[in-house]
Design a protein around this motif. Structure first.
Motif, mmCIF file in Angstrom:
data_model
loop_
_atom_site.group_PDB
_atom_site.id
_atom_site.type_symbol
_atom_site.label_atom_id
_atom_site.label_comp_id
_atom_site.label_asym_id
_atom_site.label_seq_id
_atom_site.Cartn_x
_atom_site.Cartn_y
_atom_site.Cartn_z
ATOM 1 N N VAL A 21 -1.560 -21.521 -4.610
ATOM 2 C CA VAL A 21 -0.452 -21.984 -3.706
ATOM 3 C C VAL A 21 -0.831 -21.282 -2.249
ATOM 4 O O VAL A 21 -0.836 -21.575 -1.099
ATOM 5 N N LEU A 22 -1.084 -19.721 -2.576
ATOM 6 C CA LEU A 22 -0.817 -18.701 -1.309
ATOM 7 C C LEU A 22 -2.511 -18.755 -0.747
ATOM 8 O O LEU A 22 -2.469 -18.393 0.542
ATOM 9 N N ALA A 23 -3.559 -19.648 -1.154
ATOM 10 C CA ALA A 23 -4.739 -20.056 -0.650
ATOM 11 C C ALA A 23 -4.666 -21.113 0.211
ATOM 12 O O ALA A 23 -5.676 -21.172 1.243
ATOM 13 N N GLN A 24 -3.527 -21.962 -0.073
ATOM 14 C CA GLN A 24 -3.356 -23.192 0.664
ATOM 15 C C GLN A 24 -2.359 -23.469 1.670
ATOM 16 O O GLN A 24 -2.469 -24.207 2.729
ATOM 17 N N GLN A 25 -1.003 -22.649 1.404
ATOM 18 C CA GLN A 25 -0.082 -22.898 2.155
ATOM 19 C C GLN A 25 0.784 -21.816 2.453
ATOM 20 O O GLN A 25 0.141 -20.540 2.411
ATOM 21 N N ASP A 28 6.251 -19.411 2.788
ATOM 22 C CA ASP A 28 7.693 -19.991 2.859
ATOM 23 C C ASP A 28 7.668 -20.971 1.914
ATOM 24 O O ASP A 28 8.619 -21.587 1.543
ATOM 25 N N ALA A 29 6.655 -21.580 1.457
ATOM 26 C CA ALA A 29 6.634 -22.773 0.511
ATOM 27 C C ALA A 29 6.635 -22.307 -0.876
ATOM 28 O O ALA A 29 6.594 -23.194 -1.808
ATOM 29 N N VAL A 30 6.443 -21.103 -1.137
ATOM 30 C CA VAL A 30 6.437 -20.625 -2.769
ATOM 31 C C VAL A 30 7.805 -20.654 -3.176
ATOM 32 O O VAL A 30 8.782 -20.014 -2.959
ATOM 33 N N ASN A 31 7.976 -21.199 -4.358
ATOM 34 C CA ASN A 31 9.304 -21.197 -5.158
ATOM 35 C C ASN A 31 8.874 -21.240 -6.684
ATOM 36 O O ASN A 31 7.796 -21.850 -7.021
ATOM 37 N N ALA A 51 9.340 -10.528 -12.860
ATOM 38 C CA ALA A 51 11.014 -10.582 -12.597
ATOM 39 C C ALA A 51 11.158 -11.579 -11.406
ATOM 40 O O ALA A 51 12.198 -12.188 -11.467
ATOM 41 N N ASP A 52 9.892 -11.782 -10.537
ATOM 42 C CA ASP A 52 10.152 -12.600 -9.316
ATOM 43 C C ASP A 52 8.648 -13.126 -8.768
ATOM 44 O O ASP A 52 7.744 -12.725 -9.459
ATOM 45 N N THR A 53 8.720 -14.026 -7.846
ATOM 46 C CA THR A 53 7.438 -14.358 -7.280
ATOM 47 C C THR A 53 7.029 -13.006 -6.620
ATOM 48 O O THR A 53 5.724 -13.375 -6.552
ATOM 49 N N THR A 54 7.512 -12.244 -5.957
ATOM 50 C CA THR A 54 6.844 -10.961 -5.532
ATOM 51 C C THR A 54 6.191 -10.436 -6.397
ATOM 52 O O THR A 54 4.988 -9.784 -6.208
ATOM 53 N N ALA A 55 6.745 -10.134 -7.785
ATOM 54 C CA ALA A 55 5.799 -9.451 -8.889
ATOM 55 C C ALA A 55 4.741 -10.168 -9.242
ATOM 56 O O ALA A 55 3.527 -9.756 -9.572
ATOM 57 N N LYS A 108 2.243 -11.064 3.512
ATOM 58 C CA LYS A 108 3.616 -11.494 4.145
ATOM 59 C C LYS A 108 4.537 -11.657 3.097
ATOM 60 O O LYS A 108 5.749 -11.565 3.486
ATOM 61 N N THR A 109 4.317 -12.026 1.786
ATOM 62 C CA THR A 109 5.089 -12.149 0.791
ATOM 63 C C THR A 109 5.379 -10.784 -0.166
ATOM 64 O O THR A 109 6.595 -10.786 -0.543
ATOM 65 N N ALA A 110 4.378 -10.288 -0.457
ATOM 66 C CA ALA A 110 4.671 -8.952 -1.384
ATOM 67 C C ALA A 110 4.046 -7.872 -0.971
ATOM 68 O O ALA A 110 3.580 -6.962 -1.644
ATOM 69 N N GLY A 111 3.939 -7.655 0.452
ATOM 70 C CA GLY A 111 3.029 -6.647 1.116
ATOM 71 C C GLY A 111 4.259 -5.364 1.214
ATOM 72 O O GLY A 111 4.260 -4.526 2.063
ATOM 73 N N ASP A 112 4.885 -5.052 -0.063
ATOM 74 C CA ASP A 112 5.916 -3.905 0.001
ATOM 75 C C ASP A 112 5.232 -2.744 -0.498
ATOM 76 O O ASP A 112 4.159 -2.592 -0.719
ATOM 77 N N SER A 113 6.144 -1.646 -0.698
ATOM 78 C CA SER A 113 5.638 -0.359 -1.285
ATOM 79 C C SER A 113 4.984 -0.413 -2.376
ATOM 80 O O SER A 113 3.918 0.360 -2.775
ATOM 81 N N ALA A 114 5.468 -1.407 -3.488
ATOM 82 C CA ALA A 114 4.939 -1.488 -4.650
ATOM 83 C C ALA A 114 3.324 -1.882 -4.611
ATOM 84 O O ALA A 114 2.417 -1.451 -5.261
ATOM 85 N N LEU A 115 3.055 -2.994 -4.011
ATOM 86 C CA LEU A 115 1.908 -3.361 -3.868
ATOM 87 C C LEU A 115 0.953 -2.329 -3.254
ATOM 88 O O LEU A 115 -0.231 -2.375 -3.670
ATOM 89 N N ILE A 116 1.378 -1.978 -2.164
ATOM 90 C CA ILE A 116 0.528 -0.677 -1.312
ATOM 91 C C ILE A 116 0.326 0.349 -2.352
ATOM 92 O O ILE A 116 -0.796 0.791 -2.300
ATOM 93 N N SER A 117 1.225 0.867 -3.049
ATOM 94 C CA SER A 117 1.035 1.748 -3.991
ATOM 95 C C SER A 117 -0.021 1.565 -5.127
ATOM 96 O O SER A 117 -0.914 2.253 -5.585
ATOM 97 N N GLU A 118 -0.017 0.294 -5.643
ATOM 98 C CA GLU A 118 -0.951 -0.228 -6.483
ATOM 99 C C GLU A 118 -2.564 -0.300 -5.908
ATOM 100 O O GLU A 118 -3.330 0.023 -6.662
ATOM 101 N N LEU A 119 -2.468 -0.737 -4.834
ATOM 102 C CA LEU A 119 -3.717 -1.005 -4.211
ATOM 103 C C LEU A 119 -4.319 0.366 -3.827
ATOM 104 O O LEU A 119 -5.485 0.656 -4.120
ATOM 105 N N ILE A 120 -3.781 1.340 -3.419
ATOM 106 C CA ILE A 120 -3.906 2.775 -3.291
ATOM 107 C C ILE A 120 -4.413 3.222 -4.317
ATOM 108 O O ILE A 120 -5.498 3.938 -4.536
#
Length: 189
Positions: A21-25, A28-31, A51-55, A108-120
């Motif tokens: 989905v994220l490679a093509q759309q 906003d279209a994610v549900n 827990a949600d689409t962000t996770a 855009k959808t999950a670029g929160d501190s949790a993602l950044i922390s895991e990436l780092i």
């Protein structure tokens, strides 16, 4: 006693569905309804894993990034610090560029501190355990894990900004790899 493979299959199916989905759309279209349908699982199964689409998006991004590093690792590039780092980083950035739509949508959808922390954390581990700069980082300070995180944070920020460029001229993977390699070399030695 055998382990039930269904949970692993359903988690993998959900990750593949969000990745597609994220490679093509647009994000906003994610549900959840569309994701579970594409994955062939139920809504309760979704919530057993995420827990949600962000996770889910964070998990997909880290899985894709891990696979990207593994693909570049498999190229068996020469392990000297000078040549290896430039070739490895160019190959890695080329892979990221090829999946830029996915990664931009993740940010855009999950670029929160949790993602950044895991990436780092992921990049810090790579720096300390899988790079020719590990010895330099270890020799800089007794706080080598914190120092590696500091370097990884700078690399992450640079790569995220780069992902939003046009990838031409100064932003071509080769040019960006040269800049990143120079920064890591300067920080490690």
């Amino acid at each position: 006693m055998t382990t039930d493979p269904r949970p692993a299959r359903s988690r993998t199916a959900l990750i593949h569905a969000i990745t597609d989905v994220l490679a093509q759309q647009t994000p906003d279209a994610v549900n959840i309804t569309d994701i579970v349908k594409a994955a062939g699982v139920s809504r309760p199964t979704f919530y057993q894993h995420f827990a949600d689409t962000t996770a889910l998006t964070r998990a997909a991004a880290l899985e894709k990034l891990t696979a990207t590093f593994a693909a570049v690792d498999a190229q068996n590039l020469t392990p000297d610090a000078e040549g290896f780092t430039g070739r490895f980083t160019t190959a890695l950035l080329t892979e990221l560029r090829d999946d830029a739509t996915f990664y931009r949508n993740v940010l855009k959808t999950a670029g929160d501190s949790a993602l950044i922390s895991e990436l780092i954390g992921f990049l810090s581990d790579r720096l300390l355990n899988h790079s020719p700069f590990a010895a330099g980082v270890h020799s800089k300070t007794t706080e080598h894990e914190s120092y590696a995180e500091f370097i990884a944070a700078g690399m992450s920020w640079s790569a995220m900004r780069w992902l939003c460029t046009d990838f031409t001229e100064n932003n071509a993977p080769e040019a960006m790899a040269e800049r990143l390699t120079a920064m890591v070399r300067a920080a490690a030695y």
